[in-house]
Design a protein around this motif. Structure first.
Motif, PDB file in Angstrom:
ATOM      1  N   GLN A 141       0.833  -1.203   0.000  1.00 13.51           N
ATOM      2  CA  GLN A 141       0.000   0.000   0.000  1.00 13.51           C
ATOM      3  C   GLN A 141       0.872   1.259   0.000  1.00 13.51           C
ATOM      4  OE1 GLN A 141      -3.474   0.375   2.482  1.00 13.51           O
ATOM      5  NE2 GLN A 141      -3.502  -1.809   2.929  1.00 13.51           N
ATOM      6  N   PRO A 142       0.445   2.300  -0.725  1.00 17.78           N
ATOM      7  CA  PRO A 142       1.220   3.545  -0.757  1.00 17.78           C
ATOM      8  C   PRO A 142       1.381   4.143   0.637  1.00 17.78           C
ATOM      9  CG  PRO A 142      -0.437   3.540  -2.500  1.00 17.78           C
ATOM     10  CD  PRO A 142      -0.732   2.360  -1.620  1.00 17.78           C
ATOM     11  N   PHE A 143       2.560   4.662   0.922  1.00 14.66           N
ATOM     12  CA  PHE A 143       2.882   5.220   2.228  1.00 14.66           C
ATOM     13  C   PHE A 143       1.906   6.336   2.606  1.00 14.66           C
ATOM     14  CE2 PHE A 143       5.252   7.984   5.144  1.00 14.66           C
ATOM     15  CZ  PHE A 143       5.754   7.067   6.049  1.00 14.66           C
ATOM     16  N   GLY A 144       1.634   7.243   1.661  1.00 15.05           N
ATOM     17  CA  GLY A 144       0.765   8.381   1.947  1.00 15.05           C
ATOM     18  C   GLY A 144      -0.623   7.979   2.390  1.00 15.05           C
ATOM     19  N   LYS A 145      -1.140   6.889   1.816  1.00 12.68           N
ATOM     20  CA  LYS A 145      -2.475   6.429   2.196  1.00 12.68           C
ATOM     21  C   LYS A 145      -2.447   5.745   3.562  1.00 12.68           C
ATOM     22  CE  LYS A 145      -4.684   5.990  -2.306  1.00 12.68           C
ATOM     23  NZ  LYS A 145      -5.456   5.123  -3.231  1.00 12.68           N
ATOM     24  N   VAL A 146      -1.377   5.007   3.837  1.00 11.14           N
ATOM     25  CA  VAL A 146      -1.279   4.281   5.103  1.00 11.14           C
ATOM     26  C   VAL A 146      -1.234   5.249   6.292  1.00 11.14           C
ATOM     27  CG1 VAL A 146       0.147   2.713   6.487  1.00 11.14           C
ATOM     28  CG2 VAL A 146      -0.153   2.288   4.038  1.00 11.14           C
ATOM     29  N   VAL A 147      -0.534   6.380   6.114  1.00 16.46           N
ATOM     30  CA  VAL A 147      -0.343   7.300   7.249  1.00 16.46           C
ATOM     31  C   VAL A 147      -1.312   8.485   7.219  1.00 16.46           C
ATOM     32  CG1 VAL A 147       2.085   6.657   7.435  1.00 16.46           C
ATOM     33  CG2 VAL A 147       1.450   8.656   6.059  1.00 16.46           C
ATOM     34  N   GLN A 148      -2.365   8.392   6.439  1.00 15.67           N
ATOM     35  CA  GLN A 148      -3.327   9.494   6.331  1.00 15.67           C
ATOM     36  C   GLN A 148      -3.895   9.927   7.674  1.00 15.67           C
ATOM     37  OE1 GLN A 148      -6.014   8.228   2.984  1.00 15.67           O
ATOM     38  NE2 GLN A 148      -6.153  10.436   2.634  1.00 15.67           N
ATOM     39  N   ALA A 149      -4.070   8.971   8.583  1.00 14.20           N
ATOM     40  CA  ALA A 149      -4.672   9.280   9.887  1.00 14.20           C
ATOM     41  C   ALA A 149      -3.804  10.211  10.727  1.00 14.20           C
ATOM     42  CB  ALA A 149      -4.945   7.984  10.654  1.00 14.20           C
ATOM     43  N   LEU A 150      -2.540  10.388  10.342  1.00 13.33           N
ATOM     44  CA  LEU A 150      -1.670  11.319  11.061  1.00 13.33           C
ATOM     45  C   LEU A 150      -1.968  12.769  10.697  1.00 13.33           C
ATOM     46  CD1 LEU A 150       1.792   9.493  10.778  1.00 13.33           C
ATOM     47  CD2 LEU A 150       0.200   9.495  12.718  1.00 13.33           C
ATOM     48  N   HIS A 151      -2.814  12.955   9.670  1.00 14.33           N
ATOM     49  CA  HIS A 151      -3.145  14.309   9.194  1.00 14.33           C
ATOM     50  C   HIS A 151      -1.862  15.096   8.941  1.00 14.33           C
ATOM     51  CE1 HIS A 151      -7.302  13.424  10.163  1.00 14.33           C
ATOM     52  NE2 HIS A 151      -6.949  13.110  11.398  1.00 14.33           N
ATOM     53  N   PHE A 152      -0.976  14.470   8.209  1.00 13.33           N
ATOM     54  CA  PHE A 152       0.362  15.015   8.036  1.00 13.33           C
ATOM     55  C   PHE A 152       0.394  16.192   7.061  1.00 13.33           C
ATOM     56  CE2 PHE A 152      -0.119  11.729   4.797  1.00 13.33           C
ATOM     57  CZ  PHE A 152       0.458  12.291   3.667  1.00 13.33           C
ATOM     58  N   ARG A 153       1.444  16.964   7.217  1.00 16.08           N
ATOM     59  CA  ARG A 153       1.734  18.013   6.248  1.00 16.08           C
ATOM     60  C   ARG A 153       3.093  17.738   5.628  1.00 16.08           C
ATOM     61  NH1 ARG A 153       5.438  21.888   7.710  1.00 16.08           N
ATOM     62  NH2 ARG A 153       6.068  21.913   9.903  1.00 16.08           N
ATOM     63  N   ARG A 154       3.338  18.368   4.529  1.00  8.02           N
ATOM     64  CA  ARG A 154       4.548  18.108   3.755  1.00  8.02           C
ATOM     65  C   ARG A 154       5.343  19.404   3.615  1.00  8.02           C
ATOM     66  NH1 ARG A 154       5.345  14.441  -0.787  1.00  8.02           N
ATOM     67  NH2 ARG A 154       6.790  15.297  -2.324  1.00  8.02           N
ATOM     68  N   GLN A 155       6.622  19.328   3.913  1.00 10.14           N
ATOM     69  CA  GLN A 155       7.515  20.477   3.713  1.00 10.14           C
ATOM     70  C   GLN A 155       8.533  20.107   2.640  1.00 10.14           C
ATOM     71  OE1 GLN A 155       9.136  22.627   7.188  1.00 10.14           O
ATOM     72  NE2 GLN A 155      11.142  22.471   6.208  1.00 10.14           N
ATOM     73  N   THR A 156       8.444  20.772   1.518  1.00 14.72           N
ATOM     74  CA  THR A 156       9.339  20.461   0.404  1.00 14.72           C
ATOM     75  C   THR A 156      10.710  21.086   0.644  1.00 14.72           C
ATOM     76  OG1 THR A 156       7.478  20.374  -1.139  1.00 14.72           O
ATOM     77  CG2 THR A 156       9.669  20.640  -2.083  1.00 14.72           C
ATOM     78  N   ILE A 157      11.749  20.278   0.480  1.00 12.59           N
ATOM     79  CA  ILE A 157      13.125  20.752   0.612  1.00 12.59           C
ATOM     80  C   ILE A 157      13.641  21.218  -0.748  1.00 12.59           C
ATOM     81  CG2 ILE A 157      15.482  20.095   1.225  1.00 12.59           C
ATOM     82  CD1 ILE A 157      14.273  18.012   3.124  1.00 12.59           C
ATOM     83  N   SER A 158      13.309  20.475  -1.781  1.00 13.84           N
ATOM     84  CA  SER A 158      13.738  20.844  -3.136  1.00 13.84           C
ATOM     85  C   SER A 158      12.763  20.272  -4.148  1.00 13.84           C
ATOM     86  CB  SER A 158      15.153  20.338  -3.420  1.00 13.84           C
ATOM     87  OG  SER A 158      15.197  18.912  -3.357  1.00 13.84           O
ATOM     88  N   ALA A 159      12.633  20.981  -5.261  1.00  8.49           N
ATOM     89  CA  ALA A 159      11.794  20.539  -6.374  1.00  8.49           C
ATOM     90  C   ALA A 159      12.521  20.935  -7.652  1.00  8.49           C
ATOM     91  CB  ALA A 159      10.414  21.176  -6.312  1.00  8.49           C
ATOM     92  N   ASP A 160      12.977  19.935  -8.399  1.00 13.36           N
ATOM     93  CA  ASP A 160      13.834  20.200  -9.553  1.00 13.36           C
ATOM     94  C   ASP A 160      13.292  19.550 -10.815  1.00 13.36           C
ATOM     95  OD1 ASP A 160      16.005  21.525  -8.018  1.00 13.36           O
ATOM     96  OD2 ASP A 160      16.234  19.534  -7.138  1.00 13.36           O
ATOM     97  N   LEU A 161      13.172  20.347 -11.868  1.00 14.17           N
ATOM     98  CA  LEU A 161      12.908  19.779 -13.187  1.00 14.17           C
ATOM     99  C   LEU A 161      14.204  19.150 -13.677  1.00 14.17           C
ATOM    100  CD1 LEU A 161      10.761  22.432 -15.131  1.00 14.17           C
ATOM    101  CD2 LEU A 161      10.018  20.230 -14.231  1.00 14.17           C
ATOM    102  N   LEU A 162      14.187  17.862 -13.930  1.00 12.91           N
ATOM    103  CA  LEU A 162      15.376  17.160 -14.411  1.00 12.91           C
ATOM    104  C   LEU A 162      15.503  17.249 -15.922  1.00 12.91           C
ATOM    105  CD1 LEU A 162      15.127  13.975 -12.175  1.00 12.91           C
ATOM    106  CD2 LEU A 162      16.303  16.128 -11.699  1.00 12.91           C
ATOM    107  N   TRP A 163      14.429  17.647 -16.568  1.00 13.32           N
ATOM    108  CA  TRP A 163      14.424  17.810 -18.032  1.00 13.32           C
ATOM    109  C   TRP A 163      13.586  19.026 -18.369  1.00 13.32           C
ATOM    110  CZ3 TRP A 163      10.022  16.674 -21.407  1.00 13.32           C
ATOM    111  CH2 TRP A 163      10.334  16.800 -22.784  1.00 13.32           C
ATOM    112  N   THR A 164      14.139  19.906 -19.180  1.00 17.72           N
ATOM    113  CA  THR A 164      13.385  21.081 -19.627  1.00 17.72           C
ATOM    114  C   THR A 164      13.256  21.016 -21.145  1.00 17.72           C
ATOM    115  OG1 THR A 164      15.467  22.353 -19.649  1.00 17.72           O
ATOM    116  CG2 THR A 164      14.055  22.570 -17.718  1.00 17.72           C
ATOM    117  N   PRO A 165      12.043  20.896 -21.650  1.00 19.48           N
ATOM    118  CA  PRO A 165      11.826  20.783 -23.094  1.00 19.48           C
ATOM    119  C   PRO A 165      12.300  22.003 -23.872  1.00 19.48           C
ATOM    120  CG  PRO A 165       9.845  20.166 -21.870  1.00 19.48           C
ATOM    121  CD  PRO A 165      10.777  20.799 -20.897  1.00 19.48           C
ATOM    122  N   LEU A 166      12.358  23.159 -23.205  1.00 21.07           N
ATOM    123  CA  LEU A 166      12.818  24.391 -23.843  1.00 21.07           C
ATOM    124  C   LEU A 166      13.992  24.960 -23.047  1.00 21.07           C
ATOM    125  CD1 LEU A 166       9.377  26.078 -24.626  1.00 21.07           C
ATOM    126  CD2 LEU A 166      10.951  25.049 -26.285  1.00 21.07           C
TER     127      LEU A 166
END
Length: 222
Positions: A141-166
């Motif tokens: 089962q996906p981790f996010g669904k299993v721990v839904q009852a924790l009412h968790f929030r997500r803090q993004t550390i980094s978000a990178d496009l690994l490929w840019t079409p332009l």
């Protein structure tokens, strides 16, 4: 009787049509218009992921909105035998000492035949319920669904496009790619997020690194 049979037949056809995923449109081609569409879609997915706590549920919506499968349901395929040690600096990020047990889980998140994401997940079992740990240990089962009852929030550390079409600066004076005949070559890895998950009580319990694949664009160009 004839009209009743016609009604039932029509209903059956409608149900069958709804159960079959839409055929992919034309594949992305190697030209500026197609590259622009691909970039817009990646940026849209990136923004959607950044604005929701669960990548699993976001991918499920993406799958449904783009008819990637007959049923928009994300399945987690466990990848075993490739355990990775939690980096030392990540223990500070998770707020745990050097001896605190940490478990590792690697999964492929798939919708139908499409593997949309490959995720590395280190989590602190003492901050989950026994039932959650049992499910994570014994199922796919996906981790996010299993721990839904924790009412968790997500803090993004980094978000990178690994490929840019332009290329960078394409909207200004940067040279645009020369068009070629045939399909656009899209690398396997297109986007990567690193994030920490926190409980409702603001306690960190998981570090995730999610790499999104070219399959997120498998429905083709408009």
């Amino acid at each position: 009787m004839s009209s009743t049979r016609t009604f039932i037949a029509a209903g059956s056809i409608a149900i069958m049509a709804a159960a079959v995923p839409a055929q992919a449109r034309e594949p992305f081609t190697d030209d500026v218009a197609s590259r622009t569409q691909a970039l817009a879609l990646l940026e849209t997915l990136n923004a959607d992921l950044l604005s929701h706590p669960s990548a699993t549920l976001t991918l499920e919506r993406w799958c449904g909105d783009h008819a990637l499968a007959g049923e928009a349901k994300i399945l987690a395929r466990r990848v075993k035998g490739q355990d990775k040690v939690l980096p030392d600096e990540a223990r500070q990020t998770l707020g745990i000492g050097p001896d605190e047990p940490v478990r590792y889980r690697r999964v492929q998140l798939a919708c139908g035949d499409h593997v949309l994401s490959e995720a590395d997940n280190w989590y602190v079992p003492s901050r989950l319920t026994p039932e959650m740990n049992q499910i994570l240990d014994s199922t796919d089962q996906p981790f996010g669904k299993v721990v839904q009852a924790l009412h968790f929030r997500r803090q993004t550390i980094s978000a990178d496009l690994l490929w840019t079409p332009l290329p960078k600066g394409w909207e200004m004076d940067a040279p645009l790619p020369v068009a070629h005949k045939g399909a656009l070559a899209i690398p396997h890895e297109v986007l990567r997020h690193q994030a920490v998950l926190f409980t409702e009580g603001n306690q960190p319990f998981s570090l995730v690194v999610e790499t999104y694949t070219s399959e997120v664009l498998a429905f083709g160009r408009r």
